[in-house]
Design an enzyme around this catalytic site. Structure first.
Site, PDB file in Angstrom:
ATOM      1  N   ASN A 220       0.944  -1.273   0.168  1.00  0.00           N
ATOM      2  CA  ASN A 220      -0.035  -0.020  -0.136  1.00  0.00           C
ATOM      3  C   ASN A 220       0.874   1.371   0.173  1.00  0.00           C
ATOM      4  O   ASN A 220       0.579   2.476  -0.895  1.00  0.00           O
ATOM      5  CB  ASN A 220      -0.840   0.167   1.118  1.00  0.00           C
ATOM      6  CG  ASN A 220      -2.210  -0.586   0.904  1.00  0.00           C
ATOM      7  OD1 ASN A 220      -2.671  -0.752  -0.216  1.00  0.00           O
ATOM      8  ND2 ASN A 220      -3.079  -0.973   1.945  1.00  0.00           N
ATOM      9  N   ASP A 229      -5.553  -3.039  -3.369  1.00  0.00           N
ATOM     10  CA  ASP A 229      -6.727  -3.636  -3.657  1.00  0.00           C
ATOM     11  C   ASP A 229      -6.766  -4.778  -4.563  1.00  0.00           C
ATOM     12  O   ASP A 229      -7.471  -5.864  -4.604  1.00  0.00           O
ATOM     13  CB  ASP A 229      -7.750  -2.601  -4.493  1.00  0.00           C
ATOM     14  CG  ASP A 229      -8.395  -1.640  -3.212  1.00  0.00           C
ATOM     15  OD1 ASP A 229      -8.091  -1.858  -2.252  1.00  0.00           O
ATOM     16  OD2 ASP A 229      -9.010  -0.722  -3.733  1.00  0.00           O
ATOM     17  N   GLU A 255      -6.273  -7.166   5.685  1.00  0.00           N
ATOM     18  CA  GLU A 255      -5.711  -8.141   4.735  1.00  0.00           C
ATOM     19  C   GLU A 255      -5.497  -9.493   5.442  1.00  0.00           C
ATOM     20  O   GLU A 255      -4.786 -10.401   5.061  1.00  0.00           O
ATOM     21  CB  GLU A 255      -4.031  -7.651   4.557  1.00  0.00           C
ATOM     22  CG  GLU A 255      -3.273  -7.855   5.942  1.00  0.00           C
ATOM     23  CD  GLU A 255      -3.182  -6.454   6.817  1.00  0.00           C
ATOM     24  OE1 GLU A 255      -2.281  -6.251   7.484  1.00  0.00           O
ATOM     25  OE2 GLU A 255      -3.929  -5.911   6.621  1.00  0.00           O
TER      26      GLU A 255
END
Length: 363
Positions: A220, A229, A255
């Site tokens: 990220n 994503d 996650e």
């Protein structure tokens, strides 16, 4: 004026407003008007004043719309309220129809009996013909009534089927993670209770795995949330395709994914977990824009089996503990704990797997 006196006065004004408009003072309708008159919801009050200024009809239906808009906070609550209204209207309509049909049947029966009496006392051909014509007309009228009732019942059946389909669709949406398409935490919790109860009743084995994407925050932070994503969808797809249709897959946290495998012994579940880990680790991410290599994704997986009758939070903590040890042990690995909370090595799993195969072969 003290609070108690004020509450009573507002309540009386709310009842008066409902009576003035011919609206049943149900708890929902009362809440709408009490909240408005108490000034507790400015948006609701603005809407009511606007409706009154526009001279819109203010009936029970309008009250239900306001209640749904300003007091039902979730789509599921609104859907259930709408479903309740539709079912209520449907049952009332069918009740009226059946009552009317019953009254018509009773009147027709009386007319048939009168015709039978007339035939018993009539000997003239013309009189008999008139009675027969009357019977034919009555029979035709009853046939038309029956067709009307049949059509109405078919229509009602279609409405019920549509309503059921809508509720099932809403239930799926409420229990589905919108990003990955697998179940969400709520779906997992419901399924865990159901499958644990089944395991307790008939001894069906139940295994659970928790899979966590290693270094997800780094993806990220380095490549942005869009790539994050993509990683989540990739892992969810690998897990969903790598287990059976009746296994429960859910995105458990940011996650983290959970899988419930009913009817699967621990050794077999460990083999599944290892296949999933290897499949994910064998994928490399590449940028769609320039084709550059974004690196590999790996999973740490914790696994255990349910001991029928044990508290579900204990079962979950055991699986979570195995996941923690997989993380601490270097990531990209599967760690298994048995029902006694002992770490299980590969040799023990292989031995248990062979024993399970022999048992199935001799069954």
């Amino acid at each position: 004026m003290n609070d108690e006196t004020r509450i009573v006065q507002i309540g009386e004004r709310a009842f008066a407003a409902l009576r003035e408009r011919g609206i049943l003072p149900s708890p929902e309708n009362y809440l709408v008007w009490y909240t408005h008159l108490a000034g507790e919801n400015p948006a609701l009050s603005r809407m009511i004043r606007l409706l009154e200024q526009n001279r819109d009809s203010f009936d029970a239906k309008r009250c239900r719309e306001l209640y749904a808009r300003y007091f039902l906070r979730s789509d599921m609550q609104r859907t259930l309220a709408e479903a309740t209204d539709r079912i209520k209207g449907l049952t009332e309509r069918l009740g009226d129809l059946l009552a009317h049909s019953g009254e018509e049947s009773a009147r027709a029966s009386s007319r048939f009996e009168a015709a039978a009496r007339a035939l018993a006392t009539t000997c003239g051909l013309e009189e008999i013909r008139r009675v027969v014509v009357a019977l034919d007309a009555e029979a035709r009228r009853m046939a038309a009534e029956t067709r009307t009732l049949g059509c109405e019942l078919q229509r009602s059946s279609r409405e019920v089927a549509e309503l059921q389909s809508h509720l099932e669709r809403m239930q799926r949406e409420v229990e589905t993670d919108p990003l990955t398409g697998v179940g969400n935490r709520r779906h997992f919790d419901v399924a865990l209770k159901r499958l644990a109860a089944r395991s307790l009743e008939d001894g069906t084995p139940l295994s659970m795995m928790l899979a966590d994407i290693d270094h997800f925050k780094r993806f990220n932070d380095t490549f942005g949330h869009d790539v994050g994503d993509v990683v989540l969808r990739l892992v969810a797809g690998v897990i969903r395709r790598g287990v059976r249709d009746n296994d429960v897959v859910a995105r458990f946290g940011g996650e983290e994914f959970a899988v419930l495998m009913p009817g699967v012994e621990l050794a077999e579940a460990a083999a599944v977990a290892e296949r999933l880990r290897a499949t994910v680790a064998g994928r490399r991410l590449r940028s769609r824009e320039d084709g550059r290599d974004l690196g590999m994704v790996t999973l740490s997986i914790g696994l255990s089996a349910y001991c029928p009758g044990e508290p579900l939070d204990r079962f979950f903590r055991r699986v979570d503990s195995a996941l923690y040890e997989a993380k601490q042990g270097g990531r990209n690995r599967v760690v298994v704990r048995d029902v006694e909370d002992r770490l299980v090595n590969e040799e023990e799993l292989a031995r248990a797997g062979r024993a399970g195969e022999q048992a199935r072969a001799s069954a």
